[in-house]
Each structure stands twice: as structure tokens, then as C-alpha cells.
Write a protein that holds these residues in place. Sequence first.
Motif, mmCIF file in Angstrom:
data_model
loop_
_atom_site.group_PDB
_atom_site.id
_atom_site.type_symbol
_atom_site.label_atom_id
_atom_site.label_comp_id
_atom_site.label_asym_id
_atom_site.label_seq_id
_atom_site.Cartn_x
_atom_site.Cartn_y
_atom_site.Cartn_z
ATOM 1 N N ILE A 39 0.529 -1.210 -0.005
ATOM 2 C CA ILE A 39 -0.015 0.066 -0.003
ATOM 3 C C ILE A 39 0.892 1.367 0.112
ATOM 4 O O ILE A 39 1.832 1.369 0.919
ATOM 5 C CB ILE A 39 -0.975 0.231 1.176
ATOM 6 N N VAL A 40 0.727 2.315 -0.759
ATOM 7 C CA VAL A 40 1.332 3.497 -0.775
ATOM 8 C C VAL A 40 0.311 4.603 -0.635
ATOM 9 O O VAL A 40 -0.851 4.586 -1.124
ATOM 10 C CB VAL A 40 1.910 3.899 -2.278
ATOM 11 N N LEU A 41 0.283 5.074 0.521
ATOM 12 C CA LEU A 41 -0.695 6.032 0.960
ATOM 13 C C LEU A 41 -0.107 7.497 1.281
ATOM 14 O O LEU A 41 0.891 7.894 2.141
ATOM 15 C CB LEU A 41 -1.140 5.455 2.396
ATOM 16 N N PHE A 42 -0.889 8.450 0.730
ATOM 17 C CA PHE A 42 -0.626 9.844 0.815
ATOM 18 C C PHE A 42 -1.755 10.347 1.899
ATOM 19 O O PHE A 42 -2.942 10.311 1.747
ATOM 20 C CB PHE A 42 -1.073 10.567 -0.462
ATOM 21 N N SER A 43 -1.233 10.911 2.671
ATOM 22 C CA SER A 43 -1.992 11.272 4.071
ATOM 23 C C SER A 43 -2.141 12.922 4.110
ATOM 24 O O SER A 43 -1.052 13.582 4.124
ATOM 25 C CB SER A 43 -1.741 10.940 5.347
ATOM 26 N N ALA A 79 2.070 -1.367 11.404
ATOM 27 C CA ALA A 79 2.427 -1.496 10.066
ATOM 28 C C ALA A 79 4.207 -1.593 9.513
ATOM 29 O O ALA A 79 4.730 -0.956 10.304
ATOM 30 C CB ALA A 79 1.664 -0.644 8.936
ATOM 31 N N ARG A 80 4.427 -2.536 8.733
ATOM 32 C CA ARG A 80 5.682 -2.576 8.389
ATOM 33 C C ARG A 80 6.007 -1.832 7.317
ATOM 34 O O ARG A 80 4.862 -1.582 6.392
ATOM 35 C CB ARG A 80 6.189 -4.110 8.215
ATOM 36 N N GLY A 81 7.049 -1.249 6.844
ATOM 37 C CA GLY A 81 7.378 -0.674 5.615
ATOM 38 C C GLY A 81 7.992 -1.691 4.537
ATOM 39 O O GLY A 81 7.736 -2.906 4.933
ATOM 40 N N PRO A 127 2.508 -4.396 3.799
ATOM 41 C CA PRO A 127 3.367 -3.299 3.956
ATOM 42 C C PRO A 127 2.933 -2.204 3.535
ATOM 43 O O PRO A 127 2.060 -2.148 2.404
ATOM 44 C CB PRO A 127 4.651 -3.934 3.289
ATOM 45 N N VAL A 128 3.319 -1.051 4.077
ATOM 46 C CA VAL A 128 2.921 0.313 3.953
ATOM 47 C C VAL A 128 4.048 1.187 3.564
ATOM 48 O O VAL A 128 4.992 1.278 4.357
ATOM 49 C CB VAL A 128 1.863 0.755 5.040
ATOM 50 N N VAL A 129 3.963 2.067 2.445
ATOM 51 C CA VAL A 129 4.889 3.198 2.177
ATOM 52 C C VAL A 129 3.898 4.556 2.373
ATOM 53 O O VAL A 129 3.100 4.784 1.490
ATOM 54 C CB VAL A 129 5.630 3.222 1.231
ATOM 55 N N ALA A 130 4.394 5.353 3.383
ATOM 56 C CA ALA A 130 3.771 6.578 3.749
ATOM 57 C C ALA A 130 4.327 7.699 2.749
ATOM 58 O O ALA A 130 5.530 7.621 3.011
ATOM 59 C CB ALA A 130 3.406 7.095 5.194
#
Length: 258
Positions: A39-43, A79-81, A127-130
Motif C-alpha cells: 500500500i502506498v498512502l498519501f495522508s 504496519a511494516r514498511g 506493507p505500507v509506504v507513507a
Amino acid sequence: MMPAYFFAHGAPSLVLERHAYTDFLTGFAAGLPKQPKAIVLFSAHWEHTTQMISTADTYETIYDFSGFPDALYRITYPARGDLQLSEDIRALFARHGIPSRFDGERGLDHGAWAVLKLLFPDAGEIPVVALSVNRQLTNGEQYRIGSALAELREQDVLIIGSGGTVHSLRRLSWGAETADDWALTFDAWLQEKLEAWDTEALFDYRNRAPHAAEAVPTNEHFIPLLIAMGAGSPTRRAALLHRSYQLGSLSLSCWQFG
């Protein structure tokens, strides 16, 4: 190809609430074509003047709010990166002339974890990349940031923008049971332009959209919508999956792009 999505994250208490929108979010994953690889997430709540990319190994949970029930401060989302994906994102940004930097310290703010907790309750599953947002860029540049990452969708990466289309804390109507007309009017205009993929009008929404100043007093919550739309640019299809309101004008919506 995995679609890109925009989710409204509402109030921080969203993760504790039960209503039509939270029911939609908790059932969302079952409707995906396949489980995302990452998941790539822009907050909207990570703002920076340079495009930042998280390289965290495991995220801390940031409680960037106050005055909410104690139960909210006990929720964690460790979450893990995905360092390789972070590096791939930076390479894509470089290819498109978008300066970026790594950040290995920042955790997930509520714009990220409150939504993810409902979508994918098991924080260790995907995995997540913020990524950050920059309110100083033009709307066209926001769109270009999303389009720079569009090819990740071919690798089963889920791209998410988390913000809000109508998000004015000063205009909330406590105890309201119906949506304010001005909020409905703005969102109706937005729906028309998104479904037509009218980027000219959308990039100039501040001047063209009815009640834009009330709906979007500051643009950090609107930016993730444009980024998610940009990530869906190869197919140029927009679909409204859910829309409801809280407190008269707080829009809770989900848009699918692609």
C-alpha cells in the motif's frame, strides 16, 4: 491492474464509529480484484515542502489529536514498511523530475492508520509506504505526483489518497442529521467533473466550483484526491463508491480511479 482510491478519513474517532461509511470500509477489501502486494498512502496530515517517502521498518502510531475518548489512544497500527518499494518510488519520482527525500523516523498519523485499521485490520498483513503532501504545489503538479506512480498499479500496489472533499471544521453543525445544501452542491459539482475526467475544471476548482471556499478552506485534505486521480490517469475512469456526511458537512466519500 489495481485501481487507485481516495478515502475520506473524517474525524480521528472514525475508527471507533459504526455507521454506513465504516461498514463500507470494513467490507472494502473483500471487493478488491486481489490482495494488494503493498500500500502506498498519501495522508493530508503529513505535510512537507519536499515530497517525503517513508522508509520506516515498523511504524509507530501517531496520535495527532486531542480531546477524544481514551479508547482511541489505545489503538495501534504497527504496519511494516517496504524499503525496496520506497526506493522504487523515489526512482519513479526522479524519472518524472519530482524531487523527493526519505524519512525513516515518522510514524503513521491518523489520516493513515484510522483508514487502514478499518480497511485491513491486521497491520502486519500488507506493507505500507507513507508519503507526504505539499500544499504549495499547483493542482496540476499534485496530479502529476500521482501519475508518476501509476505504473505501480501493474505490480498490485494499492495507491491511496486519504483526506476529505468537504472538510471545514468551522462549518460543522453539531447534532445535524442531514447534510448542508452547500456541501451537497460542492460534492455534486466535483462528481460531475471527476466522472468526466475534466482536469481543466478540477485544477481550477477554487474559481469554478460552487462553495469551494467553504468546502476547501485549506487544500491539504483535497490534495490526496488529485493525487489518487493522477494515479488512475492511464485509464481515466472515476467511480464514486460511497458518500455520506457527518455533522452537516463533513464528507465521507470513497472514489475509485482506474
